[in-house]
Design an enzyme around this catalytic site. Structure first.
Site, PDB file in Angstrom:
ATOM      1  N   ARG A 126       0.843  -1.206   0.000  1.00  0.00           N
ATOM      2  CA  ARG A 126       0.000   0.000   0.000  1.00  0.00           C
ATOM      3  C   ARG A 126       0.874   1.250   0.000  1.00  0.00           C
ATOM      4  O   ARG A 126       1.879   1.329   0.692  1.00  0.00           O
ATOM      5  CB  ARG A 126      -0.896  -0.004   1.236  1.00  0.00           C
ATOM      6  CG  ARG A 126      -1.673   1.278   1.418  1.00  0.00           C
ATOM      7  CD  ARG A 126      -2.864   1.097   2.311  1.00  0.00           C
ATOM      8  NE  ARG A 126      -2.547   1.113   3.722  1.00  0.00           N
ATOM      9  CZ  ARG A 126      -3.479   1.063   4.685  1.00  0.00           C
ATOM     10  NH1 ARG A 126      -4.748   0.967   4.360  1.00  0.00           N
ATOM     11  NH2 ARG A 126      -3.129   1.082   5.947  1.00  0.00           N
ATOM     12  N   ARG A 155       3.218   3.804   4.876  1.00  0.00           N
ATOM     13  CA  ARG A 155       3.010   4.089   6.302  1.00  0.00           C
ATOM     14  C   ARG A 155       3.900   3.213   7.174  1.00  0.00           C
ATOM     15  O   ARG A 155       4.016   2.017   6.926  1.00  0.00           O
ATOM     16  CB  ARG A 155       1.532   3.832   6.659  1.00  0.00           C
ATOM     17  CG  ARG A 155       0.614   4.925   6.190  1.00  0.00           C
ATOM     18  CD  ARG A 155      -0.836   4.562   6.325  1.00  0.00           C
ATOM     19  NE  ARG A 155      -1.185   3.894   7.570  1.00  0.00           N
ATOM     20  CZ  ARG A 155      -2.446   3.588   7.902  1.00  0.00           C
ATOM     21  NH1 ARG A 155      -3.438   3.908   7.082  1.00  0.00           N
ATOM     22  NH2 ARG A 155      -2.716   2.970   9.028  1.00  0.00           N
ATOM     23  N   ARG A 166      -0.872  -5.270  14.281  1.00  0.00           N
ATOM     24  CA  ARG A 166      -2.212  -4.677  14.119  1.00  0.00           C
ATOM     25  C   ARG A 166      -3.268  -5.765  13.934  1.00  0.00           C
ATOM     26  O   ARG A 166      -4.394  -5.633  14.402  1.00  0.00           O
ATOM     27  CB  ARG A 166      -2.213  -3.701  12.942  1.00  0.00           C
ATOM     28  CG  ARG A 166      -1.502  -2.398  13.292  1.00  0.00           C
ATOM     29  CD  ARG A 166      -1.119  -1.618  12.053  1.00  0.00           C
ATOM     30  NE  ARG A 166      -2.250  -1.080  11.335  1.00  0.00           N
ATOM     31  CZ  ARG A 166      -2.243  -0.798  10.044  1.00  0.00           C
ATOM     32  NH1 ARG A 166      -1.157  -1.022   9.317  1.00  0.00           N
ATOM     33  NH2 ARG A 166      -3.294  -0.268   9.474  1.00  0.00           N
TER      34      ARG A 166
HETATM   35  P1  AMP Z   1      -6.193   3.243  10.500  1.00  0.00           P
HETATM   36  O1  AMP Z   1      -5.779   4.309   9.555  1.00  0.00           O
HETATM   37  O2  AMP Z   1      -7.681   3.170  10.708  1.00  0.00           O
HETATM   38  O3  AMP Z   1      -5.592   1.895  10.173  1.00  0.00           O
HETATM   39  O4  AMP Z   1      -5.619   3.662  11.948  1.00  0.00           O
HETATM   40  C1  AMP Z   1      -4.222   3.812  12.137  1.00  0.00           C
HETATM   41  C2  AMP Z   1      -3.897   3.810  13.605  1.00  0.00           C
HETATM   42  O5  AMP Z   1      -4.559   4.921  14.249  1.00  0.00           O
HETATM   43  C3  AMP Z   1      -4.331   2.594  14.402  1.00  0.00           C
HETATM   44  O6  AMP Z   1      -3.413   1.509  14.279  1.00  0.00           O
HETATM   45  C4  AMP Z   1      -4.378   3.163  15.808  1.00  0.00           C
HETATM   46  O7  AMP Z   1      -3.073   3.383  16.307  1.00  0.00           O
HETATM   47  C5  AMP Z   1      -4.980   4.556  15.559  1.00  0.00           C
HETATM   48  N1  AMP Z   1      -6.454   4.496  15.550  1.00  0.00           N
HETATM   49  C6  AMP Z   1      -7.274   4.757  14.488  1.00  0.00           C
HETATM   50  N2  AMP Z   1      -8.559   4.605  14.825  1.00  0.00           N
HETATM   51  C7  AMP Z   1      -8.582   4.259  16.129  1.00  0.00           C
HETATM   52  C8  AMP Z   1      -9.618   3.937  17.054  1.00  0.00           C
HETATM   53  N3  AMP Z   1     -10.910   3.945  16.691  1.00  0.00           N
HETATM   54  N4  AMP Z   1      -9.253   3.625  18.325  1.00  0.00           N
HETATM   55  C9  AMP Z   1      -7.970   3.621  18.704  1.00  0.00           C
HETATM   56  N5  AMP Z   1      -6.937   3.868  17.879  1.00  0.00           N
HETATM   57  C10 AMP Z   1      -7.230   4.197  16.600  1.00  0.00           C
END
Ligand code: AMP
Length: 216
Positions: A126, A155, A166
């Site tokens: 990605r 990222r 994750r």
């Molecule tokens: P994402 O872009 O949705 O994959 O989010 C990237 C990172 O942001 C995650 O691995 C968490 O560290 C943080 N994060 C995003 N959304 C949340 C959430 N709803 N609760 C807690 N951490 C979040």
């Protein structure tokens, strides 16, 4: 229409949320994007969460619910698609109650099902355009030829160790949210594999079939 996309990292929530937002005039609300913007802009929130994001750990529920509350306030209860939120049971409890109190309850959750092997394969290839937020896959959704490839970002949490972590976090902490959501809100499962158009068609299909969501 107020909906949330649910599923593991790399399920395509961000890409599909952008498409749904564009097709149906919804605001795209991604907690991950809000955190990444805070980190890029070096705000106090960004400083607080940057190590957590890099390691693939979840940000605390209080902080996460707080930024969602702020963002929803600016939307004045307009229509939206949530992406990457809620991710824990306390977040799910909070957002359902918050929206119900505001008289604008969540209409539906759409869960994108993608096997772990496909997630690893997707995330390791990605790339994101930090200017536009566009998301590419080097093989299946390559960036346009006229785009400077060096400007695209891989990222840090898409590195193999962070991806594995994750996924562990998803299976331990996020997947249990599914049971809660199934019980409290209209919940649809969609196969998240295949082309972007196929997945978008499945999402729009389940939403359109749901009688309560006339107009999509
Ligand atoms: P994402 O872009 O949705 O994959 O989010 C990237 C990172 O942001 C995650 O691995 C968490 O560290 C943080 N994060 C995003 N959304 C949340 C959430 N709803 N609760 C807690 N951490 C979040």
């Amino acid at each position: 229409m107020r909906i949330a996309l649910f599923g593991p990292p790399g399920a395509g929530k961000g890409t599909q949320a952008k498409r749904l937002a564009q097709a149906h005039g919804l605001t795209h609300l991604s907690t991950g994007d809000l955190f990444r913007t805070a980190i890029r802009e070096r705000t106090p929130l960004g400083t607080r969460v940057s190590e957590l994001l890099e390691a693939g750990e979840l940000v605390s529920d209080d902080v996460t619910n707080g930024i969602v509350a702020d963002r929803l306030e600016t939307l004045a209860h307009g229509d939206f698609v949530l992406d990457g939120y809620p991710r824990t049971v306390p977040q799910a409890e909070w957002i359902l109650a918050h929206l119900a109190d505001a008289g604008a309850p969540l209409d539906a959750v759409v869960s994108l099902r993608v096997p772990d092997e496909a997630v690893v394969q997707r995330l390791s290839r990605r790339r994101t355009d930090p200017e536009t937020g566009a998301i590419y896959h080097l093989d299946f959704n390559p960036p346009p030829a006229d785009l400077d490839a060096d400007a695209l970002v891989h990222r840090p949490d898409d590195e193999p160790d962070a991806i594995r972590h994750r996924l562990e976090v998803y299976h331990q902490e996020t997947a249990p949210v599914e049971a809660f959501l199934r019980e409290h809100v209209r919940y649809f499962e969609v196969d998240g594999t295949g082309t972007l158009d196929e997945v978008q068609g499945r999402i729009s299909g389940v939403l359109a079939k749901d009688r309560g969501l006339a107009g999509i």
